[in-house]
Design a protein around this motif. Structure first.
Motif: not given
Ligand code: FAD
Length: 344
Positions: A239-243, A304-314, A334-339, A341-344
């Motif tokens: 998974v690239p950072r900008d999906w 650890p930002l990567r780990w924190l961010g990805i775990r938080a998004m999960g 929460r949908n807006r925050i997730l979007d 992060f995933t670049g959508h």
């Protein structure tokens, strides 16, 4: 070119069922996106509950959408068939051989040194193990389960006669197919990301995720509740950072790359392979003009930002699905925050 590979290919399209008001909205929006990109009714269309049930009877279906642009395959048979096709064309395949380091023109492997005018980096989720590509990709796991072959009575009740692949519009992606030997193969995301983008064989099994997949399978197909789960497996996606997936080559054509397909690499690798062939031979073509050629995704954050961010998004993804299932209303913020992060 048709390589004649028998991979149980069946082009039955994809049925997306919607099982809550929030999922209705996402299903309608996804067909709206297709229209925005100029894809008409022949590419995707909304379905009523009755039309969905006519294809696959999934418990709790309210409405849905269908696209014919998808096929069921057996991925292991495809991978083996492709290896044989490469060998027939004169290529050599070295299994159980690790690429340890690379320099322009050569790769050191656990079995010796290989020289080549162009080296293609295509190790997808394992990209972080190459120092220069450490933060280009993160490995996110997708896991699957498969039932025993199910009875004629089950299939008479459920339908699923035309090999459609199946998903619903929850945020934590799930996907399913009726296999050629009449099992349900059912997969989904949600297995943990591991600190430092680590990959281990043991991470292919996560019993909490397997249990969640079983639960989701039975919720959608209550009459499969007694079916034995005979297989459990999984693996990492890149998974690239900008999906956004990409292919590319450097200026003197000594180094090329392809990857970042997230969970859609079965067909995208084919496009990447054909595009790389043109890039490596210097053949300018409509493929080499596509916008993903030469695209550079920005890097993932450091740990650890990567780990924190990805775990938080999960966690966020799971909480959206749980809230929406309970309240029957969209978890908008929460949908807006997730979007975002995933670049959508
Ligand atoms: C459970 C699951 C379900 C999926 N479902 C779908 C789906 O429904 N539809 C879809 O389109 N895609 C799906 N995918 C994704 C799809 O499998 C991938 O996108 C696709 O396999 C990518 O192909 P690839 O050849 O680029 O990389 P991979 O198939 O990941 O292959 C990369 C290879 O590189 C090897 N490698 C890594 N490092 C080294 C090294 N140093 N030296 C030598 N070799 C190395 C690895 O061992 C691996 O074999 C799924 C993936 C999983 C795990």
């Amino acid at each position: 070119m048709d390589e004649g590979i028998d991979a149980s290919f069946l082009r039955g399209g994809t049925l997306t069922v919607s099982r809550s008001p929030s999922q209705d909205a996402r299903t309608i929006a996804s067909v709206g996106d297709d229209r925005f990109w100029g894809l008409g009714d022949q590419h995707s269309r909304l379905l009523t509950k009755a039309q969905c049930d006519e294809m696959i009877k999934v418990a709790g279906t309210r409405e849905g959408a269908f696209t014919p642009n998808c096929a069921r395959i057996n991925p292991a048979a495809l991978a083996r068939g492709l290896a044989i096709a490469v060998e027939k064309l004169g290529g050599r395949v070295f299994e159980q051989t690790d690429a340890l380091s690379l320099r322009p023109g050569s790769v050191n492997t656990s079995g010796g040194k290989i020289s080549a005018e162009t080296i293609v980096i295509a190790n997808e989720a394992w990209s972080p193990q190459i120092p220069e590509r450490k933060r280009s990709i993160v490995p996110i796991y997708s896991l699957m389960i498969a039932t025993e072959p199910l009875s004629k009575d089950f299939w008479n009740e459920i339908g699923w006669r035309n090999g459609e692949t199946l998903t619903d519009a929850r945020r934590m992606i799930i996907y399913a197919q009726r296999t050629a030997d009449d099992r349900i193969a059912f997969g989904g995301r949600g297995a943990p990301y591991h600190f430092g983008s680590r990959i281990k064989d043991s991470y292919d099994s996560d019993f909490r995720t397997f249990r969640l997949l079983e639960k989701a399978l039975i919720e959608m197909f209550p009459s499969a509740s007694d079916a034995a789960i005979t297989h459990r497996w999984g693996g990492p996606l890149g998974v690239p950072r900008d999906w956004e997936s990409s292919v590319g080559i450097n200026e003197n054509r000594s180094l090329a790359w392809a990857g970042g397909y997230i969970g859609d690499g079965v067909t995208t690798t084919n496009l990447a392979g054909r595009t790389l062939a043109d890039l490596i031979t210097g053949n300018s073509s409509p493929l080499t003009d596509l916008p993903w050629v030469g695209h550079q995704s920005k890097k993932w954050e450091v740990e650890p930002l990567r780990w924190l961010g990805i775990r938080a998004m999960g966690g966020l993804t799971r909480s959206i699905d749980a809230t929406e299932a309970r309240t029957k209303r969209p978890a908008r913020l929460r949908n807006r925050i997730l979007d975002s992060f995933t670049g959508h």
